[in-house]
Motif scaffolding. Structure first.
Motif, PDB file in Angstrom:
ATOM      1  N   GLY A 172      -3.321 -13.933 -17.724  1.00  0.00           N
ATOM      2  CA  GLY A 172      -2.327 -13.204 -16.929  1.00  0.00           C
ATOM      3  C   GLY A 172      -2.799 -11.813 -16.555  1.00  0.00           C
ATOM      4  N   SER A 173      -3.464 -11.116 -17.489  1.00  0.00           N
ATOM      5  CA  SER A 173      -3.974  -9.781 -17.211  1.00  0.00           C
ATOM      6  C   SER A 173      -5.047  -9.818 -16.129  1.00  0.00           C
ATOM      7  N   ILE A 174      -5.927 -10.809 -16.186  1.00  0.00           N
ATOM      8  CA  ILE A 174      -6.993 -10.919 -15.191  1.00  0.00           C
ATOM      9  C   ILE A 174      -6.406 -11.168 -13.807  1.00  0.00           C
ATOM     10  N   VAL A 175      -5.468 -12.089 -13.725  1.00  0.00           N
ATOM     11  CA  VAL A 175      -4.866 -12.417 -12.424  1.00  0.00           C
ATOM     12  C   VAL A 175      -4.104 -11.214 -11.877  1.00  0.00           C
ATOM     13  N   ASP A 176      -3.411 -10.498 -12.735  1.00  0.00           N
ATOM     14  CA  ASP A 176      -2.711  -9.289 -12.273  1.00  0.00           C
ATOM     15  C   ASP A 176      -3.691  -8.290 -11.666  1.00  0.00           C
ATOM     16  N   GLU A 177      -4.865  -8.122 -12.290  1.00  0.00           N
ATOM     17  CA  GLU A 177      -5.855  -7.199 -11.742  1.00  0.00           C
ATOM     18  C   GLU A 177      -6.407  -7.713 -10.420  1.00  0.00           C
ATOM     19  N   MET A 178      -6.646  -9.012 -10.334  1.00  0.00           N
ATOM     20  CA  MET A 178      -7.148  -9.589  -9.085  1.00  0.00           C
ATOM     21  C   MET A 178      -6.155  -9.375  -7.944  1.00  0.00           C
ATOM     22  N   ARG A 179      -4.891  -9.560  -8.237  1.00  0.00           N
ATOM     23  CA  ARG A 179      -3.870  -9.334  -7.200  1.00  0.00           C
ATOM     24  C   ARG A 179      -3.788  -7.858  -6.825  1.00  0.00           C
ATOM     25  N   PHE A 180      -3.917  -6.985  -7.817  1.00  0.00           N
ATOM     26  CA  PHE A 180      -3.909  -5.545  -7.557  1.00  0.00           C
ATOM     27  C   PHE A 180      -5.065  -5.160  -6.640  1.00  0.00           C
ATOM     28  N   LEU A 181      -6.260  -5.684  -6.909  1.00  0.00           N
ATOM     29  CA  LEU A 181      -7.422  -5.360  -6.090  1.00  0.00           C
ATOM     30  C   LEU A 181      -7.283  -5.913  -4.678  1.00  0.00           C
ATOM     31  N   ARG A 182      -6.753  -7.107  -4.567  1.00  0.00           N
ATOM     32  CA  ARG A 182      -6.523  -7.689  -3.242  1.00  0.00           C
ATOM     33  C   ARG A 182      -5.533  -6.853  -2.447  1.00  0.00           C
ATOM     34  N   ASP A 183      -4.405  -6.499  -3.065  1.00  0.00           N
ATOM     35  CA  ASP A 183      -3.342  -5.789  -2.351  1.00  0.00           C
ATOM     36  C   ASP A 183      -3.697  -4.325  -2.095  1.00  0.00           C
ATOM     37  N   SER A 184      -4.463  -3.700  -2.995  1.00  0.00           N
ATOM     38  CA  SER A 184      -4.769  -2.278  -2.869  1.00  0.00           C
ATOM     39  C   SER A 184      -5.963  -2.004  -1.967  1.00  0.00           C
ATOM     40  N   PHE A 185      -6.949  -2.913  -1.986  1.00  0.00           N
ATOM     41  CA  PHE A 185      -8.194  -2.647  -1.275  1.00  0.00           C
ATOM     42  C   PHE A 185      -8.524  -3.690  -0.215  1.00  0.00           C
TER      43      PHE A 185
END
Length: 228
Positions: A172-185
């Motif tokens: 869950g932590s990894i996927v949250d970071e992946m979504r953050f990177l997609r949405d932020s950058f």
């Protein structure tokens, strides 16, 4: 970054403490930068951290007076404790995870215990807005989701740096970071840089399930070993 830009940055900000990340590929550059910093700000404290600095800490301090101390291994807890001790003008030899000079000798403080709960660490990309002279998207596309490797290859420094215990972040932590990177950058391609990403088969399956459940449509790669 040019020498003049570095000098201008040092003169404008005049930091008391400067940390440099030293790996084998940039070992000469970091030493040259430390020397430049000391020329411009002789009273500043120059700290090295990273893989090369960790394994060569004593030699670095013996041969390079422009480096004041080395933070070894994981620095998330060591660096804040060090800065707090410096601010309070307390003795920094009580801070675990350091290699520093004491007179003419090089002294290693107590070993720092590794961070066990990796999910508690913030995403590095949250701090990229403060970066100067760098490529945010290029820096953001790399993710580390575990520390350590179950193997003990003779050519690899990973066991000596992380220890033999492998610690994992949750799916869950990894996927949250992946979504953050997609949405932020706006990234659509990410690289998971674990030494052996698939060491935990159940976690790998859980990650794939999380990506499907949240419809995270990204390309990604990882590193592993043939038998894993």
């Amino acid at each position: 970054v040019s020498r003049s830009e570095i000098m201008q940055l040092l003169q404008n900000s005049r930091p008391d403490v400067i940390g440099l990340s030293q790996w084998t590929h940039n070992r000469h550059t970091t030493i040259a930068l430390a020397r430049l910093i000391k020329q411009q700000l002789p009273d500043s404290l120059v700290i090295l951290g990273g893989g090369h600095a960790t394994h060569q800490a004593e030699l670095i301090l013996q041969h390079h007076p422009e480096v004041d101390l080395v933070v070894t291994g994981e620095a998330e807890q060591t660096l804040p404790e060090l800065l707090d001790a410096l601010e309070r003008k307390a003795c920094i030899t009580a801070v675990a995870g350091l290699v520093l000079r004491q007179g003419h000798n090089v002294h290693r403080t107590a070993a720092r215990a590794p961070v066990q709960q990796l999910d508690t660490l913030p995403y590095p990309a949250r701090y990229l807005d403060d970066m100067l002279y760098g490529n945010q998207q290029l820096q953001a596309e790399f993710i580390t989701s575990s520390r350590g490797c179950p193997a003990a290859c003779h050519f690899c420094a990973s066991p000596a740096f992380w220890g033999r215990q492998v610690r994992f972040r949750s799916a869950g932590s990894i996927v949250d970071e992946m979504r953050f990177l997609r949405d932020s950058f706006g990234l659509m391609y990410l690289s998971l840089r674990d030494d052996t990403f698939t060491a935990d088969r159940q976690r790998t399956r859980a990650l794939c399930r999380e990506l499907l459940y949240h419809k995270v449509k990204l390309f990604w790669n990882c590193q592993s070993r043939v038998e894993a």
